[in-house]
Scaffold this active site. Sequence first.
Site, PDB file in Angstrom:
ATOM      1  N   GLY A   1      -7.084   4.392 -10.279  1.00  0.00           N
ATOM      2  CA  GLY A   1      -7.573   5.525 -10.232  1.00  0.00           C
ATOM      3  C   GLY A   1      -7.875   5.801  -8.677  1.00  0.00           C
ATOM      4  O   GLY A   1      -7.443   4.999  -7.834  1.00  0.00           O
ATOM      5  N   ARG A   2      -8.950   6.434  -8.355  1.00  0.00           N
ATOM      6  CA  ARG A   2      -9.355   6.919  -7.050  1.00  0.00           C
ATOM      7  C   ARG A   2     -10.273   5.706  -6.386  1.00  0.00           C
ATOM      8  O   ARG A   2     -10.325   5.569  -5.125  1.00  0.00           O
ATOM      9  CB  ARG A   2      -9.951   8.356  -6.789  1.00  0.00           C
ATOM     10  CG  ARG A   2      -8.992   9.131  -6.861  1.00  0.00           C
ATOM     11  CD  ARG A   2      -9.311  10.470  -6.380  1.00  0.00           C
ATOM     12  NE  ARG A   2     -10.183  11.144  -7.204  1.00  0.00           N
ATOM     13  CZ  ARG A   2     -11.598  11.680  -6.800  1.00  0.00           C
ATOM     14  NH1 ARG A   2     -11.788  11.502  -5.392  1.00  0.00           N
ATOM     15  NH2 ARG A   2     -12.483  12.082  -7.628  1.00  0.00           N
TER      16      ARG A   2
ATOM     17  N   GLU B   1      -9.331   3.314  -3.463  1.00  0.00           N
ATOM     18  CA  GLU B   1      -9.082   3.634  -2.104  1.00  0.00           C
ATOM     19  C   GLU B   1     -10.255   3.688  -1.085  1.00  0.00           C
ATOM     20  O   GLU B   1     -10.278   3.511  -0.063  1.00  0.00           O
ATOM     21  CB  GLU B   1      -8.703   5.226  -2.065  1.00  0.00           C
ATOM     22  CG  GLU B   1      -9.590   6.461  -2.399  1.00  0.00           C
ATOM     23  CD  GLU B   1      -9.108   7.661  -2.344  1.00  0.00           C
ATOM     24  OE1 GLU B   1      -9.930   8.636  -2.183  1.00  0.00           O
ATOM     25  OE2 GLU B   1      -8.034   7.974  -2.726  1.00  0.00           O
TER      26      GLU B   1
ATOM     27  N   CYS C   1      -2.240   0.279 -11.535  1.00  0.00           N
ATOM     28  CA  CYS C   1      -2.125   1.499 -11.053  1.00  0.00           C
ATOM     29  C   CYS C   1      -2.372   1.531  -9.515  1.00  0.00           C
ATOM     30  O   CYS C   1      -1.621   1.202  -8.790  1.00  0.00           O
ATOM     31  CB  CYS C   1      -3.086   2.453 -11.754  1.00  0.00           C
ATOM     32  SG  CYS C   1      -2.559   4.381 -11.288  1.00  0.00           S
ATOM     33  N   HIS C   2      -3.660   2.131  -9.034  1.00  0.00           N
ATOM     34  CA  HIS C   2      -3.684   2.204  -7.755  1.00  0.00           C
ATOM     35  C   HIS C   2      -4.513   1.033  -7.096  1.00  0.00           C
ATOM     36  O   HIS C   2      -4.913   0.880  -5.934  1.00  0.00           O
ATOM     37  CB  HIS C   2      -4.500   3.333  -7.502  1.00  0.00           C
ATOM     38  CG  HIS C   2      -3.896   4.767  -7.166  1.00  0.00           C
ATOM     39  ND1 HIS C   2      -3.543   5.188  -8.424  1.00  0.00           N
ATOM     40  CD2 HIS C   2      -3.221   5.383  -6.109  1.00  0.00           C
ATOM     41  CE1 HIS C   2      -2.841   6.278  -8.168  1.00  0.00           C
ATOM     42  NE2 HIS C   2      -2.830   6.590  -6.495  1.00  0.00           N
TER      43      HIS C   2
ATOM     44  N   TYR D   1       1.121   2.128  -9.376  1.00  0.00           N
ATOM     45  CA  TYR D   1       1.717   3.579  -9.281  1.00  0.00           C
ATOM     46  C   TYR D   1       2.613   4.073  -8.341  1.00  0.00           C
ATOM     47  O   TYR D   1       2.332   3.455  -7.107  1.00  0.00           O
ATOM     48  CB  TYR D   1       0.378   4.502  -9.113  1.00  0.00           C
ATOM     49  CG  TYR D   1       0.570   5.725  -9.439  1.00  0.00           C
ATOM     50  CD1 TYR D   1       1.062   6.479 -10.667  1.00  0.00           C
ATOM     51  CD2 TYR D   1       0.504   6.804  -8.336  1.00  0.00           C
ATOM     52  CE1 TYR D   1       1.426   7.628 -10.850  1.00  0.00           C
ATOM     53  CE2 TYR D   1       0.895   8.225  -8.537  1.00  0.00           C
ATOM     54  CZ  TYR D   1       1.230   8.514  -9.754  1.00  0.00           C
ATOM     55  OH  TYR D   1       1.426   9.873  -9.947  1.00  0.00           O
TER      56      TYR D   1
END
Length: 191
Positions: free
Chosen positions: A87-88, A91, A117-118, A137
Site C-alpha cells: 500500500g502507501r 513510501e 505489493c509496494h 506491484y
Amino acid sequence: MKKILFLTGDFAEDYETMVPFQMLQMVGFEVHAVCPGKKKGQTVKTAIHDFEGDQTYTEKPGHNFQLTYSFDDVNPADYDGLAIAGGRAPEYLRLNEKVINIVQYFMQHNKPVAAICHAPQILAAAGVLKGRKLTAYPAVGPEVTLAGGLFQSAQPNEAVVDGNLVTSPAWPGHPAFVAAFIKLLGVKIEL
C-alpha cells in the site's frame, strides 16, 4: 512459538495488513504488528485498493488496524521472520532509519522476509536487493531494478521466492505468498 515482526503503517493496504496478520496467527505464530511512532494498542488507518478499470488502482478508506506491539521496543534479534504490508505506507516507512536497520538485519542474517505489493520499496531503500529475484506491484519494478534487484513479472496471484525472500505483486497472491513465507520459516502444515 515462533515470533514474526509485522511492519505496517497508516494507509497500508487493508487486505495486505489484515489477511497476512490473521493467517500467520491462525497457524500459531506470535505476530507483533508495529508502526514507527506508534505504541501497542494504537491503530493505523488502512486503505482498500481495487482495480475498477482505471489506469491504476482506486483507493478507499479501510479499517483501523490495532497494533500489537510498540515499535520502539522492537529488537530484530527476537524474531524469526519479518513481514511487510504494501500500500502507501512503504513510501514513507522507508524514510525511517530504524525500519531500514531492521530490514538490513533480517536480510544480513538470512531470516525469512515477506514483502508484498509496494513493500519492496523499503527493501530497495535498505540496499538489500542487489542480485535478488523478486516481484512487486508493477509500478515498483523500476525501483527494484535501480536498486540492483532482478524484477520478475508475476501474476497477481503468484509469489516469487529467492532464498530467504518471498514477494508477491498484490493481495490476490496471499495464498501463495503466505504459504511460501511459512515454508521459509520451517513450518509444515499437514491436513
